[in-house]
Design a protein around this motif. Sequence first.
Motif, PDB file in Angstrom:
ATOM      1  N   ARG A 138       0.722  -3.402  -7.096  1.00 11.54           N
ATOM      2  CA  ARG A 138       1.314  -2.665  -5.965  1.00 11.54           C
ATOM      3  C   ARG A 138       0.323  -2.477  -4.824  1.00 11.54           C
ATOM      4  O   ARG A 138       0.716  -2.491  -3.656  1.00 11.54           O
ATOM      5  CB  ARG A 138       1.818  -1.299  -6.430  1.00 11.54           C
ATOM      6  CG  ARG A 138       2.884  -1.362  -7.499  1.00 11.54           C
ATOM      7  CD  ARG A 138       3.475   0.018  -7.778  1.00 11.54           C
ATOM      8  NE  ARG A 138       2.498   0.968  -8.275  1.00 11.54           N
ATOM      9  CZ  ARG A 138       2.195   2.125  -7.674  1.00 11.54           C
ATOM     10  NH1 ARG A 138       2.796   2.468  -6.543  1.00 11.54           N
ATOM     11  NH2 ARG A 138       1.303   2.935  -8.211  1.00 11.54           N
ATOM     12  N   VAL A 198       4.219  11.056  -1.152  1.00  7.03           N
ATOM     13  CA  VAL A 198       5.369  10.206  -1.431  1.00  7.03           C
ATOM     14  C   VAL A 198       6.486  11.079  -1.996  1.00  7.03           C
ATOM     15  O   VAL A 198       6.322  11.685  -3.058  1.00  7.03           O
ATOM     16  CB  VAL A 198       5.014   9.090  -2.428  1.00  7.03           C
ATOM     17  CG1 VAL A 198       6.205   8.156  -2.613  1.00  7.03           C
ATOM     18  CG2 VAL A 198       3.793   8.312  -1.957  1.00  7.03           C
ATOM     19  N   SER A 218       5.462  -0.305  -2.737  1.00  6.14           N
ATOM     20  CA  SER A 218       6.264   0.291  -3.815  1.00  6.14           C
ATOM     21  C   SER A 218       5.703   1.643  -4.233  1.00  6.14           C
ATOM     22  O   SER A 218       5.501   1.913  -5.428  1.00  6.14           O
ATOM     23  CB  SER A 218       6.321  -0.660  -5.022  1.00  6.14           C
ATOM     24  OG  SER A 218       6.872  -1.904  -4.649  1.00  6.14           O
ATOM     25  N   LEU A 219       5.446   2.492  -3.261  1.00  4.74           N
ATOM     26  CA  LEU A 219       4.823   3.786  -3.532  1.00  4.74           C
ATOM     27  C   LEU A 219       5.711   4.659  -4.412  1.00  4.74           C
ATOM     28  O   LEU A 219       6.951   4.617  -4.315  1.00  4.74           O
ATOM     29  CB  LEU A 219       4.492   4.491  -2.229  1.00  4.74           C
ATOM     30  CG  LEU A 219       3.238   3.952  -1.536  1.00  4.74           C
ATOM     31  CD1 LEU A 219       3.221   4.336  -0.064  1.00  4.74           C
ATOM     32  CD2 LEU A 219       1.979   4.445  -2.236  1.00  4.74           C
ATOM     33  N   LYS A 220       5.045   5.437  -5.253  1.00  2.00           N
ATOM     34  CA  LYS A 220       5.717   6.336  -6.177  1.00  2.00           C
ATOM     35  C   LYS A 220       5.261   7.769  -5.901  1.00  2.00           C
ATOM     36  O   LYS A 220       4.159   7.974  -5.386  1.00  2.00           O
ATOM     37  CB  LYS A 220       5.356   5.965  -7.614  1.00  2.00           C
ATOM     38  CG  LYS A 220       5.667   4.527  -7.991  1.00  2.00           C
ATOM     39  CD  LYS A 220       5.174   4.229  -9.398  1.00  2.00           C
ATOM     40  CE  LYS A 220       5.437   2.786  -9.791  1.00  2.00           C
ATOM     41  NZ  LYS A 220       4.939   2.489 -11.165  1.00  2.00           N
ATOM     42  N   PRO A 221       6.059   8.758  -6.284  1.00  2.00           N
ATOM     43  CA  PRO A 221       5.627  10.149  -6.081  1.00  2.00           C
ATOM     44  C   PRO A 221       4.277  10.445  -6.737  1.00  2.00           C
ATOM     45  O   PRO A 221       3.498  11.236  -6.196  1.00  2.00           O
ATOM     46  CB  PRO A 221       6.753  10.947  -6.735  1.00  2.00           C
ATOM     47  CG  PRO A 221       7.960  10.089  -6.575  1.00  2.00           C
ATOM     48  CD  PRO A 221       7.455   8.684  -6.736  1.00  2.00           C
ATOM     49  N   GLU A 222       3.978   9.788  -7.845  1.00  2.00           N
ATOM     50  CA  GLU A 222       2.692  10.030  -8.509  1.00  2.00           C
ATOM     51  C   GLU A 222       1.508   9.444  -7.756  1.00  2.00           C
ATOM     52  O   GLU A 222       0.353   9.668  -8.137  1.00  2.00           O
ATOM     53  CB  GLU A 222       2.711   9.496  -9.950  1.00  2.00           C
ATOM     54  CG  GLU A 222       3.179   8.066 -10.089  1.00  2.00           C
ATOM     55  CD  GLU A 222       4.650   7.980 -10.458  1.00  2.00           C
ATOM     56  OE1 GLU A 222       5.472   8.739  -9.890  1.00  2.00           O
ATOM     57  OE2 GLU A 222       4.992   7.134 -11.310  1.00  2.00           O
ATOM     58  N   ASP A 223       1.767   8.693  -6.697  1.00  3.16           N
ATOM     59  CA  ASP A 223       0.681   8.209  -5.840  1.00  3.16           C
ATOM     60  C   ASP A 223       0.251   9.265  -4.819  1.00  3.16           C
ATOM     61  O   ASP A 223      -0.718   9.063  -4.079  1.00  3.16           O
ATOM     62  CB  ASP A 223       1.114   6.948  -5.081  1.00  3.16           C
ATOM     63  CG  ASP A 223       1.370   5.763  -6.006  1.00  3.16           C
ATOM     64  OD1 ASP A 223       2.375   5.052  -5.784  1.00  3.16           O
ATOM     65  OD2 ASP A 223       0.582   5.567  -6.938  1.00  3.16           O
ATOM     66  N   ALA A 231       9.663   7.236  -1.699  1.00  2.00           N
ATOM     67  CA  ALA A 231       9.400   6.330  -2.813  1.00  2.00           C
ATOM     68  C   ALA A 231       9.926   4.936  -2.485  1.00  2.00           C
ATOM     69  O   ALA A 231      11.027   4.795  -1.955  1.00  2.00           O
ATOM     70  CB  ALA A 231      10.051   6.859  -4.078  1.00  2.00           C
ATOM     71  N   GLY A 232       9.100   3.935  -2.793  1.00  5.46           N
ATOM     72  CA  GLY A 232       9.450   2.558  -2.502  1.00  5.46           C
ATOM     73  C   GLY A 232       8.914   2.040  -1.191  1.00  5.46           C
ATOM     74  O   GLY A 232       8.897   0.826  -0.958  1.00  5.46           O
ATOM     75  N   SER A 269      10.344  11.771  -3.483  1.00  5.31           N
ATOM     76  CA  SER A 269      11.271  11.050  -4.369  1.00  5.31           C
ATOM     77  C   SER A 269      12.668  10.978  -3.785  1.00  5.31           C
ATOM     78  O   SER A 269      12.988  11.610  -2.801  1.00  5.31           O
ATOM     79  CB  SER A 269      11.318  11.739  -5.724  1.00  5.31           C
ATOM     80  OG  SER A 269      11.698  13.081  -5.577  1.00  5.31           O
TER      81      SER A 269
END
Length: 122
Positions: A67, A120, A85-90, A14-15, A122
């Motif tokens: 993003r 991604v 800024s990737l997130k787990p939901e991506d 993440a990030g 966390s």
Amino acid sequence: QVQLVESGGGLVQAGDSLRLSCAASGRTLNNYTMGWFRQAPGKEREFVAAIRWSGGTTRIADSVKGRFTISRDNALNLVYLQMNSLKPEDTAIYYCAADRSRSTSAKAYDYWGQGTQVTVSS
């Protein structure tokens, strides 16, 4: 016929950032929209971003706006999806697609790549 091949997926935290590439071939793309879609397990395929090959007009889904950016290299017939800024939901399989319309609906797109996995953590 249009052939599309995605690359650049992988496992990140993440990030982090990733850049996906889509190599297009087969015919002139001047009248085409190039789209990126994604599909997470158990979910429908959703629109992420699109760009008109001629003119470069872009559309970005609200869920990734700020993003993700989409761009293309006309000379190399490449379309990029820069993901920051990737997130787990991506986490999803990301697909490149091409169509003559300006639609954001996956059903409208005629040509698809095989997809590239983005995970991604966390």
